[in-house]
Design an enzyme around this catalytic site. Structure first.
Site, PDB file in Angstrom:
ATOM      1  N   ARG A 225       0.832  -1.209   0.000  1.00 39.28           N
ATOM      2  CA  ARG A 225       0.000   0.000   0.000  1.00 39.28           C
ATOM      3  C   ARG A 225       0.867   1.260   0.000  1.00 39.28           C
ATOM      4  O   ARG A 225       1.774   1.394   0.805  1.00 39.28           O
ATOM      5  CB  ARG A 225      -0.920   0.018   1.221  1.00 39.28           C
ATOM      6  CG  ARG A 225      -1.979   1.114   1.160  1.00 39.28           C
ATOM      7  CD  ARG A 225      -2.920   1.054   2.350  1.00 39.28           C
ATOM      8  NE  ARG A 225      -3.509  -0.272   2.532  1.00 39.28           N
ATOM      9  CZ  ARG A 225      -4.549  -0.713   1.837  1.00 39.28           C
ATOM     10  NH1 ARG A 225      -5.124   0.055   0.929  1.00 39.28           N
ATOM     11  NH2 ARG A 225      -5.023  -1.936   2.060  1.00 39.28           N
TER      12      ARG A 225
ATOM     13  N   GLU B  97       0.516  -7.714  -4.017  1.00 39.78           N
ATOM     14  CA  GLU B  97      -0.628  -6.900  -4.408  1.00 39.78           C
ATOM     15  C   GLU B  97      -0.350  -5.429  -4.159  1.00 39.78           C
ATOM     16  O   GLU B  97       0.257  -5.052  -3.159  1.00 39.78           O
ATOM     17  CB  GLU B  97      -1.885  -7.309  -3.647  1.00 39.78           C
ATOM     18  CG  GLU B  97      -1.804  -7.134  -2.140  1.00 39.78           C
ATOM     19  CD  GLU B  97      -3.151  -6.943  -1.482  1.00 39.78           C
ATOM     20  OE1 GLU B  97      -3.704  -5.834  -1.607  1.00 39.78           O
ATOM     21  OE2 GLU B  97      -3.619  -7.872  -0.817  1.00 39.78           O
TER      22      GLU B  97
ATOM     23  N   THR C 262      -7.620  -3.812  -2.453  1.00 42.39           N
ATOM     24  CA  THR C 262      -8.639  -2.778  -2.284  1.00 42.39           C
ATOM     25  C   THR C 262      -9.438  -2.598  -3.578  1.00 42.39           C
ATOM     26  O   THR C 262      -9.724  -1.482  -4.006  1.00 42.39           O
ATOM     27  CB  THR C 262      -8.015  -1.440  -1.812  1.00 42.39           C
ATOM     28  OG1 THR C 262      -7.031  -1.694  -0.807  1.00 42.39           O
ATOM     29  CG2 THR C 262      -9.082  -0.534  -1.199  1.00 42.39           C
TER      30      THR C 262
ATOM     31  N   LYS D 178      -9.704 -13.961   2.547  1.00 42.35           N
ATOM     32  CA  LYS D 178      -8.932 -13.022   3.352  1.00 42.35           C
ATOM     33  C   LYS D 178      -9.736 -12.743   4.628  1.00 42.35           C
ATOM     34  O   LYS D 178     -10.841 -12.209   4.562  1.00 42.35           O
ATOM     35  CB  LYS D 178      -8.712 -11.741   2.539  1.00 42.35           C
ATOM     36  CG  LYS D 178      -8.193 -10.547   3.309  1.00 42.35           C
ATOM     37  CD  LYS D 178      -8.112  -9.346   2.377  1.00 42.35           C
ATOM     38  CE  LYS D 178      -7.800  -8.063   3.110  1.00 42.35           C
ATOM     39  NZ  LYS D 178      -7.712  -6.907   2.171  1.00 42.35           N
TER      40      LYS D 178
ATOM     41  N   SER E  73       1.775  -3.222   6.575  1.00 41.21           N
ATOM     42  CA  SER E  73       2.737  -2.213   7.013  1.00 41.21           C
ATOM     43  C   SER E  73       3.903  -2.780   7.808  1.00 41.21           C
ATOM     44  O   SER E  73       4.933  -2.122   7.950  1.00 41.21           O
ATOM     45  CB  SER E  73       2.028  -1.139   7.839  1.00 41.21           C
ATOM     46  OG  SER E  73       1.407  -1.699   8.980  1.00 41.21           O
TER      47      SER E  73
END
Length: 211
Positions: free
Chosen positions: A16, A39, A68, A128, A179
């Site tokens: 991300r 991803e 997302t 998920k 993260s």
């Protein structure tokens, strides 16, 4: 099948905030650590370009796609960019069906048994479990008693090398790593170190499970 991409390291790198400028360098060190699924969430800067670059460079050894993903139109965009994986925060069956029609792998996010079974009926390849902080190990243990035995359950949210064992003990098959692995501004060497720490933790966990 998705199982082949999740073996021997069933961890999905969630990148991300990744930019096209950093995409290849970050992707390479993560792949070199053993990750085979990457991803790029669509709320990242120019995500489709990052997906295109990663697919060009790593598509022969990694399953590259988007996270997302919220709409059927976005599924089409990811496919056009060369992505082969759709990861969702929710379980919209229209989006799942669109991904399967496009020939893509799809891992929707679920937080209840109702969502889980609806996603499977729509063609989901794996589930998920999101957010893992809310759907904890006790819940996953209960789900595992009723879900198909060969179904891949992948908790996502707050996962670190030290927290994986608790989930695996109750039936999780792998994880999405966000993260704790990658964050914008992090140096390539730091991401490499983190990726290898996750891979080593999984290897140790697997050896203990098989002992």
């Amino acid at each position: 099948m998705m199982h082949s991409w999740l073996h021997p390291l069933p961890l999905i790198a969630i990148l991300r905030g990744l930019t096209p400028h950093d995409a290849v360098a970050m992707g390479e060190v993560i792949a070199d650590a053993g990750f085979r699924m990457l991803e790029v969430p669509l709320n990242s800067p120019e995500p489709l370009e990052s997906i295109r670059l990663l697919q060009q460079k790593l598509g022969d050894r990694c399953l590259i796609g988007a996270g997302t993903v919220m709409t059927t139109a976005q599924v089409d965009d990811v496919a056009a960019a060369g992505g082969r994986l759709i990861v969702m925060p929710h379980a919209d069956t229209n989006v799942i069906a669109a991904a399967k029609r496009a020939g893509l792998f799809c891992t929707p996010g679920v937080a209840t048994p109702t969502e889980a079974f609806a996603a499977l009926a729509a063609g989901a390849d794996a589930l998920k479990i999101f957010p893992a902080e809310q759907v904890g190990p006790a819940v996953i243990k209960a789900w595992r008693a009723v879900l198909p035995r060969d179904l891949m359950l992948l908790p996502v949210g707050g996962i670190t090398p030290d927290t994986m064992a608790t989930y695996v003990a109750v039936g999780a098959n792998g994880f999405g790593i966000g993260s704790a692995l990658y964050a914008p501004g992090r140096e390539v060497a730091d991401v490499s170190r983190r990726a290898r720490a996750f891979a080593q933790a999984w290897a140790s966990l697997s050896q203990g499970t098989n002992a």
